[in-house]
Design an enzyme around this catalytic site. Sequence first.
Site, short mmCIF file in Angstrom:
data_model
loop_
_atom_site.label_atom_id
_atom_site.label_comp_id
_atom_site.label_asym_id
_atom_site.label_seq_id
_atom_site.Cartn_x
_atom_site.Cartn_y
_atom_site.Cartn_z
N HIS A 1 36.98 9.66 29.02
CA HIS A 1 35.67 10.02 28.48
C HIS A 1 34.66 9.70 29.59
O HIS A 1 34.89 8.81 30.41
CB HIS A 1 35.42 9.16 27.25
CG HIS A 1 34.18 9.48 26.47
ND1 HIS A 1 32.93 9.07 26.88
CD2 HIS A 1 34.01 10.14 25.30
CE1 HIS A 1 32.05 9.48 25.97
NE2 HIS A 1 32.67 10.12 25.01
N ASP B 1 40.18 1.76 27.29
CA ASP B 1 39.17 2.33 26.39
C ASP B 1 39.91 2.74 25.11
O ASP B 1 40.60 3.75 25.08
CB ASP B 1 38.50 3.52 27.08
CG ASP B 1 37.70 4.38 26.11
OD1 ASP B 1 37.63 4.05 24.90
OD2 ASP B 1 37.13 5.39 26.56
N GLN C 1 39.34 5.70 20.64
CA GLN C 1 40.02 6.68 19.78
C GLN C 1 41.34 6.16 19.25
O GLN C 1 42.10 6.90 18.62
CB GLN C 1 40.27 7.97 20.58
CG GLN C 1 39.03 8.69 21.02
CD GLN C 1 38.22 9.23 19.85
OE1 GLN C 1 38.75 9.47 18.76
NE2 GLN C 1 36.93 9.41 20.06
N LYS D 1 33.49 4.37 14.87
CA LYS D 1 34.65 5.25 14.82
C LYS D 1 35.73 4.64 13.93
O LYS D 1 36.85 5.15 13.84
CB LYS D 1 35.20 5.49 16.22
CG LYS D 1 34.26 6.32 17.11
CD LYS D 1 34.94 6.74 18.39
CE LYS D 1 33.96 7.10 19.49
NZ LYS D 1 33.27 8.36 19.30
N CYS E 1 32.34 15.26 26.05
CA CYS E 1 32.11 14.21 27.06
C CYS E 1 33.37 13.98 27.88
O CYS E 1 33.68 12.85 28.25
CB CYS E 1 31.62 12.91 26.43
SG CYS E 1 30.04 13.05 25.64
#
Lengths: 162, 420
Positions: free
Chosen positions: B137, B214, B217, B240, B378
């Site tokens: 991202h 990261d 997600q 999220k 993104c």
Amino acid sequence: MTHTNSLYQEVILDHNKKPRNYGKLEQPSHQATGHNPLCGDRLDITLHIHDDQINAIAFQGESCAICKASASLMTTAVKGKSPSQAEILIHEFRELATGKLDINNPHQLGRLTVFSGIRDLPTRVKCAILPWHTLHAALNSIAAVSTETNKNSTTSANSNPA
Amino acid sequence: MMRSATVSLQPQISSALDVDKIRADFPILNIKVGDNPLIYLDNAASSQMPQTVINRLVKYQTEQHANIHRAVHYLSEVATREYHQARCMLQQFIHAREEREVIFTSGTTDAINLVMHGYGRKFLQAGDEIILTTLEHHSNIVPWQMLAAEKGIKIRVVPINDRGELELDIYKKLFNSHTKFVGLIHVSNALGTINPIKEMIDFAHQHNVPVLIDGAQAALHMVINVQELDCDFYTFSGHKMCGPTGIGILYGKANLLEAMQPFKGGGDMITSVTFEETIYNEIPHKFEAGTPPIAAAIGFGAAIDYLTSIGIDRIGNYESELLNYATELVSAIPGVKIIGTAKHKTAVLSFTVDGIHPHDIGTILNQEGIAVRTGHHCAQPVMQYFSVPATSRASFAFYNKKTEIDALAAGIRTVQKVFQ
């Protein structure tokens, strides 16, 4: 088709499918590139302006249906007009797309009012405006514009007034 | 009903989700978009909030709010305790060794910037190399580019294959004596690819290179165990994961966090201040300057509580079912191409439709009440790899139903009809 597709009217779909004045003019007197970084849409507009008249105009690029139809209809609307008449249309179209224009009052947009539904879709307003924004830049000798900056790039003005 | 002599082999899975019951927890799923019921398939951008979390926020503001770590009065004590409790819940959720290894940030982007400033600016220097991947991202690209420009650092990028999976052989070849940091997305937001991060972390550690994951997600969809992964940093966002916006965490190994410099200066991150010298506070406080988003942190804790009560494993299993169903249905539509077909995926379906721009798809689906994301997500390097300016992306959560996927498929056919 449901009423919800009122934006995607026949005129818009037709101009998307068969865009008028699509392509690039040889040796244009004026030109500009428009860019919408939010969706990656890109539009090149080339013009021949002679004796204060837009004799020829063409556009090409990668874009959504709204943007392409808007560009196509725009080219048919401004062809034969003077740059200052085109500026009036640019102004009126921006007002229309952002919901500021009362279409019951006199205006010169004609069938461009098919885009009036765009004002209810704030995320798509820029798609419809990009061609007009780019035309404005070309007429004012600004080589590249973006929907995301107020400051126009003037690094490589690309106008050769005839 | 006809009775069959053969015994049904369809087992009653006790762990299956009762989706209707879960949907009742989410008041927003009852709204209408125009005349149509909302079909929310933009969960990778932000998930919705269950009533229990909303209630928790209301309770905090109604009965428990004051500034933390400051006063001796009752409310300050309560707020401090609840904020601390939220940190402990996050610690348990990711199986961190100590609660002080959990820093509250404003989100994943903030956390990555914290590591860039706190670790990168202190320990990396000219000539060093950072490894990132094509799947990152922008939030795990841009901060490192800023550092690279400032310090004269080189960024090397792990490519992907046509399915949207990382090329691990190339990843391993990118390491050399200059490699000093790896930034790696756990799950691609644009494609849903689940990366083999354990293997990649182990390999980086063989070269003594720390790894930041990261997990924005990932954390809602699979159990995260930072000790098993042995990652050096791990980060994700509350919004999220059915929590509020403006809150996220950075997990970091205590010894690394202690060695790092603070990112932001201010109150609460100090032990003592004179104009001659300031002594920084212990972790995690060293990285939490100023009044933190107390309500959001407590709401995040409540979201973790809610998700844990359902079970992350069950959530992941059900979402896999949704993905399989959606993949089958959508890929069967002529002219539709699914972008990102990795073997291991979360419930993300990125697709293109021949001759139709994603924004037109998104607008017409919206008119049917269906919320998908359209654009570059993104993740422009991913779009560039697949030579598309943008895709449409449907991303599913555990409160989505198969009938909503039916509606998506029907919506895509409607789009095609409009542009016939």
